[in-house]
Design a protein around this motif. Sequence first.
Motif, PDB file in Angstrom:
ATOM      1  N   GLU A 149       0.836  -1.293   0.102  1.00  0.00           N
ATOM      2  CA  GLU A 149       0.016  -0.147   0.022  1.00  0.00           C
ATOM      3  C   GLU A 149       0.738   1.224  -0.053  1.00  0.00           C
ATOM      4  O   GLU A 149       0.406   2.289  -0.425  1.00  0.00           O
ATOM      5  N   ASP A 150       2.092   1.166   0.136  1.00  0.00           N
ATOM      6  CA  ASP A 150       3.077   2.181   0.137  1.00  0.00           C
ATOM      7  C   ASP A 150       3.241   2.594  -1.695  1.00  0.00           C
ATOM      8  O   ASP A 150       3.843   3.557  -1.624  1.00  0.00           O
ATOM      9  N   THR A 151       2.715   1.772  -2.404  1.00  0.00           N
ATOM     10  CA  THR A 151       3.004   1.909  -3.722  1.00  0.00           C
ATOM     11  C   THR A 151       2.509   3.185  -4.303  1.00  0.00           C
ATOM     12  O   THR A 151       1.366   3.297  -3.922  1.00  0.00           O
ATOM     13  N   ALA A 152       3.216   4.051  -4.773  1.00  0.00           N
ATOM     14  CA  ALA A 152       2.835   5.504  -5.308  1.00  0.00           C
ATOM     15  C   ALA A 152       3.695   6.158  -6.071  1.00  0.00           C
ATOM     16  O   ALA A 152       4.893   5.838  -5.933  1.00  0.00           O
ATOM     17  N   VAL A 153       3.350   7.278  -6.747  1.00  0.00           N
ATOM     18  CA  VAL A 153       4.571   8.184  -7.158  1.00  0.00           C
ATOM     19  C   VAL A 153       4.717   9.062  -5.990  1.00  0.00           C
ATOM     20  O   VAL A 153       3.686   9.760  -5.270  1.00  0.00           O
ATOM     21  N   TYR A 154       6.065   9.314  -5.371  1.00  0.00           N
ATOM     22  CA  TYR A 154       6.186  10.148  -4.300  1.00  0.00           C
ATOM     23  C   TYR A 154       6.985  11.590  -5.002  1.00  0.00           C
ATOM     24  O   TYR A 154       7.890  11.588  -5.900  1.00  0.00           O
ATOM     25  N   TYR A 155       6.323  12.620  -4.339  1.00  0.00           N
ATOM     26  CA  TYR A 155       6.838  13.762  -4.649  1.00  0.00           C
ATOM     27  C   TYR A 155       7.279  14.555  -3.593  1.00  0.00           C
ATOM     28  O   TYR A 155       6.987  14.386  -2.215  1.00  0.00           O
ATOM     29  N   CYS A 156       8.578  15.616  -3.656  1.00  0.00           N
ATOM     30  CA  CYS A 156       8.675  16.494  -2.706  1.00  0.00           C
ATOM     31  C   CYS A 156       8.212  17.835  -3.127  1.00  0.00           C
ATOM     32  O   CYS A 156       8.354  18.101  -4.441  1.00  0.00           O
ATOM     33  N   ALA A 157       8.006  18.893  -2.115  1.00  0.00           N
ATOM     34  CA  ALA A 157       7.807  20.007  -2.455  1.00  0.00           C
ATOM     35  C   ALA A 157       8.386  20.845  -1.120  1.00  0.00           C
ATOM     36  O   ALA A 157       8.540  20.581  -0.122  1.00  0.00           O
ATOM     37  N   ALA A 158       8.448  22.270  -1.627  1.00  0.00           N
ATOM     38  CA  ALA A 158       9.079  23.328  -0.988  1.00  0.00           C
ATOM     39  C   ALA A 158       8.031  24.434  -0.586  1.00  0.00           C
ATOM     40  O   ALA A 158       7.255  24.744  -1.455  1.00  0.00           O
ATOM     41  N   ALA A 159       8.076  24.730   0.778  1.00  0.00           N
ATOM     42  CA  ALA A 159       7.161  25.790   1.186  1.00  0.00           C
ATOM     43  C   ALA A 159       8.161  26.977   1.990  1.00  0.00           C
ATOM     44  O   ALA A 159       8.910  26.435   2.722  1.00  0.00           O
ATOM     45  N   ARG A 160       7.790  28.103   1.803  1.00  0.00           N
ATOM     46  CA  ARG A 160       8.250  29.141   2.542  1.00  0.00           C
ATOM     47  C   ARG A 160       7.214  29.848   3.496  1.00  0.00           C
ATOM     48  O   ARG A 160       6.442  30.239   3.016  1.00  0.00           O
ATOM     49  N   ILE A 161       7.487  29.409   4.647  1.00  0.00           N
ATOM     50  CA  ILE A 161       6.573  29.879   5.695  1.00  0.00           C
ATOM     51  C   ILE A 161       7.185  30.479   6.776  1.00  0.00           C
ATOM     52  O   ILE A 161       8.345  30.527   7.124  1.00  0.00           O
ATOM     53  N   LEU A 162       6.387  31.206   7.824  1.00  0.00           N
ATOM     54  CA  LEU A 162       7.003  31.932   8.994  1.00  0.00           C
ATOM     55  C   LEU A 162       7.488  30.829   9.952  1.00  0.00           C
ATOM     56  O   LEU A 162       7.012  29.731  10.119  1.00  0.00           O
TER      57      LEU A 162
END
Length: 127
Positions: free
Chosen positions: A89-102
Amino acid sequence: QLQLVESGGGLVQPGGSLRLSCAASGFTLDYYTIGWFRQAPGKDREGVSCISSSGGSTNYADSVKGRFTISRDNAKNTVYLQMNSLKPEDTAVYYCAAARILTTYSGNYCRVPYHYWGQGTQVTVSS
């Protein structure tokens, strides 16, 4: 050009391990919250694990707690996701992402708006 590139995906048997990497180019990750997300066919995208810019705070989806570990090496401008005891069930496309937050933010880091996304890497867990 700001870019995130994931690597480390592949085919692994149930119970196996993989380490995903998210490398940034065109900007430094030092000031960014980083998240790992995944999307399986026919399912909504979900937040897997996220880490604050300092690395001092992390969040995990309940389904991966105790099995996955997120970490960052700002000197290498890279964030990692160590995945152990993998399940089908871990099968998937994995994405990383970046956020600029306080820096004063104290909520779930996977729920902030992410501005930059990688192209994804496929993880398949199957015997």
